[in-house]
Design a protein around this motif. Structure first.
Motif, short mmCIF file in Angstrom:
data_model
loop_
_atom_site.label_atom_id
_atom_site.label_comp_id
_atom_site.label_asym_id
_atom_site.label_seq_id
_atom_site.Cartn_x
_atom_site.Cartn_y
_atom_site.Cartn_z
N VAL A 41 1.03 -0.80 0.03
CA VAL A 41 -0.30 0.08 0.09
C VAL A 41 0.87 1.56 -0.05
CG1 VAL A 41 -0.02 0.38 2.47
CG2 VAL A 41 -2.07 0.51 0.73
N VAL A 47 -4.87 7.48 -0.36
CA VAL A 47 -6.16 6.40 -0.71
C VAL A 47 -7.49 6.52 -0.63
CG1 VAL A 47 -4.08 4.52 0.12
CG2 VAL A 47 -5.10 6.25 2.09
N TRP A 48 -8.19 6.10 -1.00
CA TRP A 48 -9.50 6.25 -0.65
C TRP A 48 -10.06 5.67 0.69
CZ3 TRP A 48 -12.74 9.88 -2.54
CH2 TRP A 48 -12.33 10.07 -3.90
N ASP A 121 -13.85 -0.57 3.24
CA ASP A 121 -12.44 -0.65 2.34
C ASP A 121 -11.45 0.12 2.38
OD1 ASP A 121 -11.76 -2.40 0.21
OD2 ASP A 121 -12.94 -1.43 -1.15
N LYS A 123 -8.88 1.59 -1.03
CA LYS A 123 -8.03 1.57 -2.44
C LYS A 123 -6.84 2.07 -2.35
CE LYS A 123 -13.33 0.66 -4.42
NZ LYS A 123 -12.88 -0.91 -4.51
N TYR A 125 -5.32 5.87 -4.30
CA TYR A 125 -6.02 6.76 -5.04
C TYR A 125 -4.97 6.76 -6.39
CZ TYR A 125 -7.32 11.85 -6.42
OH TYR A 125 -7.32 12.70 -7.00
N ASP A 130 -8.73 8.74 -10.72
CA ASP A 130 -9.35 9.16 -10.11
C ASP A 130 -9.28 11.03 -10.25
OD1 ASP A 130 -9.79 7.00 -9.08
OD2 ASP A 130 -8.50 7.30 -7.37
#
Ligand SMILES: [Zn+2]
Length: 277
Positions: A41, A47-48, A121, A123, A125, A130
């Protein structure tokens, strides 16, 4: 459908009413059984975070958004047209920058979810998918005031430029003054702007906050020490008083000084009918 929380938000704010619009620094603790899901990560700066707003009203499809003054029919917006927690499935999403990762805890620059909010969650970015720079939103409500508008502009400009430096703060203060003084807080989208070519970081702030680009012909450069916004048949000129007096150059503006300076110290603003050459 069954959702399983994969983690929880840890925030200094636990009352939704006390949460600033753009959130506060917070962390997301991923539960140990989902730890593997975090592998790599750190390849992403942002990140979302998708959260489940378990206390939200799930029965209404129309809401009066924050900042909308008409409490009647005209002010009502569908829940799919706003980010209100009120919606049939109260999933919230906020993008945040990862400051650091410790074990299975993500430390984020800001999150608008209160302490204890279940996370469903995480996810990455993706800049490539995006960030839609040409996207545009009609204004939904008025900012709560000049300070709220400035804070929002600072975050937008920082997100575009990559840091909150003095030039970015200067640009945000120009656009904040322009919108609150001359546009009655309306969006500045569609404004043409001319900036000093040596204004560095300030150019990034101004161009993103009014949506101007050189390619569309809405962002121009000159060598004079003023910024000019053009809308319709009026020009709004900001003669820049700093740098040159107190600060050495555009690239050396100290953030705190530009934030604390009075408008009289920063610029002199005026508007006049546009002279068509
Ligand atoms: Zn900068």
């Amino acid at each position: 459908m069954v959702l399983t929380p994969i983690g929880v938000v840890r925030s200094s704010v636990s009352d939704r009413q006390a949460m600033p619009t753009f959130g506060v620094p917070a962390r997301v603790e991923i539960f140990p059984e989902f730890a593997e899901g975090l592998r790599h990560v750190q390849k992403h700066t942002h990140v979302w975070i998708l959260a489940w707003l378990h206390e939200a009203d799930r029965t209404r499809l129309l809401v009066t958004p924050r900042g909308v003054s008409d409490p009647g029919e005209a002010g009502l917006h569908g829940v799919f047209a706003v980010r209100s927690p009120t919606r049939p499935n109260p999933i919230a999403m906020t993008a945040a920058r990862i400051e650091r990762i410790e074990g299975t805890t993500l430390y984020l620059d800001r999150l608008d979810f209160v302490d204890g909010t279940p996370v469903v969650d995480v996810k990455p970015y993706f800049r490539s998918r995006d960030a839609i720079y040409a996207a545009h939103n009609e204004q939904i409500g008025r900012p709560a005031g000049r300070q709220a508008l400035l804070e929002s502009l600072l975050i937008q400009a920082e997100n575009f430029h990559g840091e909150r430096c003095g030039g970015v703060v200067f640009g945000a203060r120009l656009v904040e003054h322009f919108r609150s003084t001359f546009l009655d807080f309306a969006e500045a989208w569609g404004t043409q702007v001319i900036v000093p070519e040596d204004a560095g970081c300030m150019i990034d702030a101004v161009m993103t906050l009014v949506g101007a680009t050189p390619g569309r012909g809405t962002l121009g450069f000159h060598s004079a020490p003023f910024v000019r916004f053009i809308r319709g048949d009026r020009a709004y000129t900001y003669v820049l008083l700093e740098p040159g007096r107190r600060w050495a150059s555009w690239t050396a503006l100290p953030v705190e000084d530009v934030l604390a300076a009075s408008e009289e110290e920063l610029f002199r603003a005026g508007s006049a009918p546009l002279r068509v050459k």
